[in-house]
Design a protein around this motif. Structure first.
Motif, PDB file in Angstrom:
ATOM      1  N   ASP A  12       0.845  -1.184   0.000  1.00 51.05           N
ATOM      2  CA  ASP A  12       0.000   0.000   0.000  1.00 51.05           C
ATOM      3  C   ASP A  12       0.888   1.244   0.000  1.00 51.05           C
ATOM      4  OD1 ASP A  12      -1.705   2.105   0.502  1.00 51.05           O
ATOM      5  OD2 ASP A  12      -2.858   1.072   2.042  1.00 51.05           O
ATOM      6  N   PRO A  13       0.942   2.005  -1.110  1.00 46.00           N
ATOM      7  CA  PRO A  13       1.821   3.180  -1.148  1.00 46.00           C
ATOM      8  C   PRO A  13       1.368   4.302  -0.229  1.00 46.00           C
ATOM      9  CG  PRO A  13       0.429   3.097  -3.101  1.00 46.00           C
ATOM     10  CD  PRO A  13       0.198   1.807  -2.366  1.00 46.00           C
ATOM     11  N   ALA A  14       0.102   4.280   0.208  1.00 45.42           N
ATOM     12  CA  ALA A  14      -0.375   5.317   1.120  1.00 45.42           C
ATOM     13  C   ALA A  14       0.319   5.224   2.475  1.00 45.42           C
ATOM     14  CB  ALA A  14      -1.888   5.220   1.283  1.00 45.42           C
ATOM     15  N   ILE A  15       0.620   3.995   2.913  1.00 39.83           N
ATOM     16  CA  ILE A  15       1.315   3.806   4.186  1.00 39.83           C
ATOM     17  C   ILE A  15       2.768   3.385   3.975  1.00 39.83           C
ATOM     18  CG2 ILE A  15      -0.806   3.206   5.388  1.00 39.83           C
ATOM     19  CD1 ILE A  15       0.000   0.260   5.206  1.00 39.83           C
ATOM     20  N   LYS A  16       3.152   3.203   2.697  1.00 39.46           N
ATOM     21  CA  LYS A  16       4.506   2.794   2.316  1.00 39.46           C
ATOM     22  C   LYS A  16       4.901   1.495   3.006  1.00 39.46           C
ATOM     23  CE  LYS A  16       5.981   7.540   1.450  1.00 39.46           C
ATOM     24  NZ  LYS A  16       6.962   8.618   1.746  1.00 39.46           N
TER      25      LYS A  16
END
Length: 220
Positions: A12-16
């Motif tokens: 998930d790139p939002a939370i890396k």
């Protein structure tokens, strides 16, 4: 007949970081390094196939099932320097099926007592999938082995920053709708409204500052 173990996760790139279940992280070391080198600002669905017996698999495939708004763009097999296209078909009225097929002629076996990690690029149209929960399930198929179900993985999709910027540049009012949906569980409706009220002004100011009329005025 080979004995298999399948592990899966979502980056998930939002939370890396990865959306792991229980102790899955222990079976997938170093995958963040691979993703950082490839593309860390998109979603990735990652599979690890482990053979727990001495029997290799020379010919294998992965079927993935997703909601129709969610797209599996292509795939990468770790250690192989190429991109794999997936065959796409309709599974039913609400979901699609994507197939990664590895015939023995490609020479990409999963060796006995060995493993393969596969990275699937996940994408979505932001206008269709704002902050919805999605799931990916599937089946692993191999010659000489019984098909094995891949457990469903559920996650929430947040739009990529690059796509939000594109939406903002094209239509700030549409960007406001996206932002309200994206932030509704974290901020009050009043705070969100104050924030999004500035979108149109920022867009108009940016357009003015990059217009030819301003450059002409400054040159005079």
């Amino acid at each position: 007949m080979p004995i298999l173990n399948i592990t899966r996760t979502i980056y998930d790139p939002a939370i890396k970081d990865f959306v792991f279940d229980s102790s899955e992280s222990k079976t997938m070391p170093h995958i963040k390094h691979w993703i950082n080198n490839k593309n860390p600002v998109i979603y990735w669905y990652v599979l690890r196939i482990d053979i727990l017996s001495d029997n290799p698999l020379d010919q294998w495939a992965v079927e993935l099932y997703t909601h129709q708004a969610l797209h599996i763009v292509d795939a990468y097999v770790e250690g192989i320097d190429r991109r794999f296209e997936l065959k796409k078909g309709e599974r039913d009225s609400w979901s699609d099926k994507y197939v990664l097929s590895i015939p023995k002629q490609l020479g990409i076996p999963i060796t006995g007592r060995g493993s393969r990690r596969i990275f699937f690029k996940v994408d979505i149209n932001c206008k269709e999938g704002l902050m919805h929960e999605y799931s990916i399930s599937g089946t692993f198929i191999a010659q000489g082995a019984e098909p094995i179900s891949i457990r469903e993985k559920t996650f929430r999709y947040s739009c990529k920053v690059g796509e939000f910027r594109q939406i903002f540049n094209n239509n700030p009012d549409e960007a406001s709708i996206y932002a309200k949906k994206r932030l509704s569980d974290r901020y009050s409706s009043n705070d969100i409204q104050l924030f999004t009220n500035s979108f149109r002004m920022i867009h108009d100011l940016y357009s003015y500052c990059h217009s030819g009329s301003l450059e002409k005025r400054l040159s005079n």
